[in-house]
Every structure is written in C-alpha cells, then in structure tokens.
Design an enzyme around this catalytic site. Structure first.
Site, mmCIF file in Angstrom:
data_model
loop_
_atom_site.group_PDB
_atom_site.id
_atom_site.type_symbol
_atom_site.label_atom_id
_atom_site.label_comp_id
_atom_site.label_asym_id
_atom_site.label_seq_id
_atom_site.Cartn_x
_atom_site.Cartn_y
_atom_site.Cartn_z
ATOM 1 N N LYS A 144 0.838 -1.192 0.000
ATOM 2 C CA LYS A 144 0.000 0.000 0.000
ATOM 3 C C LYS A 144 0.878 1.249 0.000
ATOM 4 C CE LYS A 144 -3.873 -2.374 0.381
ATOM 5 N NZ LYS A 144 -3.310 -3.716 0.128
ATOM 6 N N ASP A 145 0.307 2.345 -0.470
ATOM 7 C CA ASP A 145 1.035 3.602 -0.597
ATOM 8 C C ASP A 145 1.523 4.113 0.754
ATOM 9 O OD1 ASP A 145 -1.188 3.522 -2.798
ATOM 10 O OD2 ASP A 145 0.353 4.852 -3.588
ATOM 11 N N ARG A 146 2.684 4.765 0.719
ATOM 12 C CA ARG A 146 3.190 5.427 1.912
ATOM 13 C C ARG A 146 2.481 6.754 2.152
ATOM 14 N NH1 ARG A 146 9.283 8.043 2.542
ATOM 15 N NH2 ARG A 146 8.905 9.095 4.544
#
Length: 350
Positions: free
Chosen positions: A88-90
């Site tokens: 998942k995106d930071r």
C-alpha cells in the site's frame, strides 16, 4: 514521453490514454487525500483460531514493508513470519491486514495489540491457521481528493461517465520502474539465471538472498514495462478493449496482454504477431527471459473500476471513489483522464 538517465537509455514512462486527458489536477496534497481500504474476506482467511495473530491496521506515512519489519521486531519473530496481502502507498491513509506467527502466545495477544496500537491504530484482530499471502485480498477501495482541478467540469464528468462504462488501459504505474527507469537499467545488468537459485540462497539467509530479491524487483520491472509497451500499441490502434484473433482461451473474460516469460507469450495468430513485434524492438529486455524458468502469464488490458462515484467539493476540488481488483493502480485509472501532479514527490516530500 521518454526519460533519459545517466546510463543513456531512454525509457518511455508515460503511455497513450484511451481518449486523451481532459484536465489537470493535484494528487496527494496531504495523506488524507488518498485513502485505501483493503477488502478481505475475513471469515475465510481469518476464522478466529490458529497460530497466526492477524491485525487490521490503519497507517499514515509508512509503507507496508516498513510496517512489516517493525511488527517483526516488536513480535520478536523473523521477517518471513509476517504476512500481508499487498503493498500500500506510503503517502496515504491505508487500512490493511498483517499476520504474525505467534504460536501458543494467545494469552499475551491483548498486551501485544496494545503495544502495536501505540504505533498504528488497530481496527480489528483475530487468529488464523496460516499467514496471509500476496494477492489474497479481493479488492482495494479508494477514496481520493483531487485539488486545484483545471478543466471543464462538463468534460470531466463526461470522461468519468465513460470511465465507468469502458474502463481504462491497465498500465503498470511508473513508480514500478524507478526514477527515470532506473530499475530497467538494473534489469539489463543482472544475471537472470540467478533468479532460479534465489529461493535456495534466501533460505540460507545469505547476502545472495537479499540481492536475489532485488533482482526479482528489476526483472518484474522489465516484464511490466514490456506489457505497457504492448498495451500502448493496442491503445494507439484502438484495439485495447477488444479481443484479437489468437487471444488465449483462458483469457475469455476480456482482452489481455503478455507478462513475458520463457517462450514469450501464450497468444497465437495475429495477437502473437503484435506482441512479438513490440517486444522484439527491445532485444536486451527480451533475452532476459530466455535464461529463466518464468512461465508466460496474461494480464487484463482493461482496468474496470467498480462502484465509481464522484462529487465536486467547491470550484476546483473533486472527490472520487471506486474499487479495483488487486494489482491494479488508482493512479492509472485517474491518469487516463487527468494530468496528475503528485504533491508527495520531490520538493513536496521534504
């Protein structure tokens, strides 16, 4: 657009869209503007009993692999003993499940959960008989705010309507290829035969195992980039959302493109000719696959967002939500309509 780096290679990192972009917008001005919720069939994968403790965490500013490493440290287990379904995106607010191998430690679960909750919000917990594996989630739900939108609202609404009906070209996002395509340059320098020995080395915990993991990343980048090039050709000739003669039988649900492997592609007839013609223009990448045992695979050419909805919030702010299958990119979907400026990159990320 092609990007030339210090090695002299030029890699295309922006591919043709289905109907042309109609607007500009800023993405990820703050993490709360990009929310991702992992959709998981909890009753099947996390039944409530077993040797693995599963935690559903809400995190902001931390990527999945960093959180997994920290959880392993906190639990006193090996990194291998922490499982998750996807990266998942930071620069986002994300919700996802992690599993930790904690056999016979049920009595201390509550204490451990409180410790984890001091770092990331724990939304749910349960036990499971095995670790979570990549791709086991059913979907990702996105809620995204675009700011400083420049363009005709009528044209944007029309483009979003069309997106809901037709989908968008299912490109891999440019982040997979590294800065200026650096992962592709590294792929050209690697020894692909090392991939066949990676697992054995990783089990012995040698440096070779870590290097092998990087090789897999670079190899995957090359494979994904070739897929994008084939898809770009299909977008340019208008066939990206249509099955061609020679579409593999297992891809009956819709048009697909090649995830190149040993032997190239499973397509036949005219579709095989198109795919081999495109990949043949990049012999340095193509020959990487001849020395591996990687089987050719297929990936849908069309990404079809489900439950698509949007709302204008003031004059130049647009809220958009939709659901995507695993392995498909929200930025790819939005990038078919908008020229996006990612505010989490470069100087905006200081």
């Amino acid at each position: 657009m092609s990007n030339q780096n210090t090695t002299g290679h030029q890699w295309r990192l922006d591919w043709p869209t289905s109907h042309g972009r109609v607007a500009r917008a800023q993405l990820k001005s703050v993490p709360e503007d990009f929310r991702v919720e992992e959709v998981l069939t909890v009753s099947d994968l996390i039944p409530g009993e077993g040797e693995h403790l599963c935690l559903c965490l809400e995190k902001t500013g931390d990527n999945t692999e960093f959180v997994a490493r920290q959880l392993a440290r906190m639990a006193g287990c090996r990194g291998f003993d922490v499982g998750f379904c996807g990266l998942k995106d930071r620069h986002a607010v994300t919700t996802q499940w992690f599993s930790l191998y904690r056999p016979g430690m049920e009595a201390s679960d509550d204490y451990f959960i409180r410790e984890v909750d001091g770092h990331w919000r724990v939304l749910a917990s349960a036990r499971a008989p095995r670790k979570l594996r990549r791709g086991e989630h059913s979907a990702n739900r996105f809620a995204i705010v675009l700011r400083n939108v420049e363009g005709s609202k009528a044209e944007i609404d029309e483009a979003l309507d069309r997106l809901g009906e037709q989908g968008a070209p299912n490109y891999f996002g440019p982040q997979r290829f590294g800065h200026d395509g650096g992962n592709l340059d590294r792929a050209l320098k690697m020894d692909p035969s090392q991939l066949n020995r990676r697992k054995g080395r990783a089990k012995r915990g040698s440096r070779g195992g870590r290097d092998g993991s990087k090789n897999v990343l670079y190899f995957s980048a090359a494979r994904s980039w070739l897929f994008n090039e084939v898809l770009a050709t299909r977008v340019s000739d208008g066939s990206w959302n249509t099955c061609l003669s020679g579409e593999p039988a297992e891809s009956a649900a819709g048009p697909t493109g090649p995830m190149w492997g040993d032997g190239g592609t499973t397509a036949t007839d005219g579709q095989e000719a198109v795919e081999r013609d495109v990949v043949g223009k990049w012999p340095e990448l193509e020959r990487l696959f001849a020395a591996t045992r990687m089987q050719p695979e297929r990936r849908p050419l069309v990404v079809q967002p489900q439950e698509l909805d949007w709302e204008w919030q003031g004059g130049d702010t647009l809220f958009i939500c939709f659901v995507l299958p695993p392995g498909q990119y929200a930025t790819t979907v939005l990038g078919d309509i908008f020229e996006l400026e990612d505010m989490s990159l470069g100087r905006h990320n200081e």
